[in-house]
Design an enzyme around this catalytic site. Sequence first.
Site, PDB file in Angstrom:
ATOM      1  N   HIS A   1     -69.560  12.789   8.320  1.00 55.70           N
ATOM      2  CA  HIS A   1     -70.462  13.172   9.285  1.00 55.70           C
ATOM      3  C   HIS A   1     -69.891  13.545  10.736  1.00 55.70           C
ATOM      4  CE1 HIS A   1     -72.710  10.865   6.027  1.00 55.70           C
ATOM      5  NE2 HIS A   1     -73.599  11.855   6.351  1.00 55.70           N
TER       6      HIS A   1
ATOM      7  N   ASP B   1     -67.004   8.381   3.390  1.00 51.51           N
ATOM      8  CA  ASP B   1     -67.874   8.879   2.952  1.00 51.51           C
ATOM      9  C   ASP B   1     -67.623  10.408   2.312  1.00 51.51           C
ATOM     10  OD1 ASP B   1     -67.947   9.195   5.424  1.00 51.51           O
ATOM     11  OD2 ASP B   1     -69.994   8.954   5.707  1.00 51.51           O
TER      12      ASP B   1
ATOM     13  N   HIS C   1     -72.092   7.853  15.629  1.00 50.88           N
ATOM     14  CA  HIS C   1     -73.274   8.645  15.848  1.00 50.88           C
ATOM     15  C   HIS C   1     -74.019   8.282  17.227  1.00 50.88           C
ATOM     16  CE1 HIS C   1     -73.257  10.912  12.104  1.00 50.88           C
ATOM     17  NE2 HIS C   1     -73.634   9.775  11.525  1.00 50.88           N
TER      18      HIS C   1
ATOM     19  N   ASP D   1     -64.807  10.715   9.228  1.00 46.53           N
ATOM     20  CA  ASP D   1     -66.164  10.276   8.442  1.00 46.53           C
ATOM     21  C   ASP D   1     -66.467  11.900   8.063  1.00 46.53           C
ATOM     22  OD1 ASP D   1     -68.388   8.052   8.181  1.00 46.53           O
ATOM     23  OD2 ASP D   1     -69.276   9.965   8.487  1.00 46.53           O
TER      24      ASP D   1
HETATM   25  C1  OKS Z   1     -80.994  11.077   6.156  1.00 47.94           C
HETATM   26  C2  OKS Z   1     -79.644  11.076   6.150  1.00 47.94           C
HETATM   27  C3  OKS Z   1     -78.944   9.979   7.093  1.00 47.94           C
HETATM   28  C4  OKS Z   1     -77.586   9.889   7.201  1.00 47.94           C
HETATM   29  C5  OKS Z   1     -76.969   8.869   8.037  1.00 47.94           C
HETATM   30  C6  OKS Z   1     -75.359   9.178   7.866  1.00 47.94           C
HETATM   31  C7  OKS Z   1     -74.739   8.052   8.256  1.00 47.94           C
HETATM   32  C8  OKS Z   1     -73.405   8.003   8.316  1.00 47.94           C
HETATM   33  N1  OKS Z   1     -81.699  10.793   5.023  1.00 47.94           N
HETATM   34  N2  OKS Z   1     -72.704   8.451   9.276  1.00 47.94           N
HETATM   35  O1  OKS Z   1     -71.315   8.599   9.408  1.00 47.94           O
HETATM   36  O2  OKS Z   1     -72.548   7.993   7.236  1.00 47.94           O
HETATM   37 ZN    ZN Z   2     -70.985   9.255   7.565  1.00 42.28          ZN
HETATM   38 MG    MG Z   3     -66.362  13.259  11.206  1.00 38.34          MG
END
Ligand code: OKS
Ligand code: ZN
Ligand code: MG
Length: 348
Positions: A202, A289, A164, A200
Amino acid sequence: PGIRDMKTVFSPLHHLRSVKTELDGGILIEPHEKPSRVETILARVKSQTLGEVLEPEEFGLGPVKRVHKPDYVEFLEHCWADWVAAGKPGEAIPAVWCGRGMRARMPKDIDGRLGYYSFAAETSISDGTWEAACASANVALTAQKLVANGERAVFALCRPPGHHAHADLFGGYCFFNNAAITAQAFRDQGYQRVAILDLDFHHGNGTQAIFYDRSDVLTISLHGDPDLAFPHFLGFEDETGEGEGEGYNLNIVYPPGTPYGVWSQGLETACERIAAFQPGALVIALGVDTFEDDPISFFKLKSADYLSLGKRIEQLGFPTVFTMEGGYGVDAIGVNAVNVMQGFEGKK
Ligand code: OKS
Ligand code: ZN
Ligand code: MG
């Protein structure tokens, strides 16, 4: 094909990142991104005798600053001391940003600078965050060096995660973009083309943004639809790159409940694009995840699916660095992450 004895790089210094708070649902909870995550994965690496476990070498800030802006790196180094010096009672949490129509100039005050250098508020900073972030980058760079020196694939068991983080933004538990730093290190060592595949749950917003106008680093991410999932403001399928980079970013998004049978079609699309690109090296931003029992995500992958995933990546045939990203809450993150490596090694 496949390899035996995949090396893992791991730093005990990850423990120095041990914040007590994560802003979630209007309260401060124990962070999902906690030290036991990578200890669980390391224990599985050892119990499965995946291969040698190495501590990282020290690379200094040179390779970090090939990706991150010097003023951002400086900010992270002094953030906690500045916060304490300002007399704040708790951990450092950003709470104000440059909203639409406001001015994107950097304030002097620590609250203003925290907002300037972040895009979200769940990622608290405290004593040791800087040291752990540096160690995590060194873990990735050590894996990169091993692969550049001939290893077929190496597992960088990074913590904190990185995908991120933009050139000058932290958030989503990330400070330094370990996958991007790894890819840039390959480029700086003469590799003409490098691909980053983000598996991932996200979107890898930082990785996308860092290479968005470049054709030398192909970025692909499979993830939960940002309309419904963090980071919400990047990661849609119409983001394909700009300028020289047009056509060198690919986002594949999925809805809640997505099982491996559907997700793996996107993996296939991604693999075909990477094969056409013919990179000299491949970086996998590996989050687990995507697992059915992950507490903060909404895909439905099962433990055995991670073996298949690893096997498909091995079939690409490129020198590969895996950087650890997300995966939370459950003991199965050890099984799932190591299953990727064992699938790569040919285990069924
Ligand atoms: C807000 C949620 C924050 C999620 C962060 C994601 C972290 C992650 N309540 N990124 O790959 O796993
Ligand atoms: Zn993630
Ligand atoms: Mg991804």
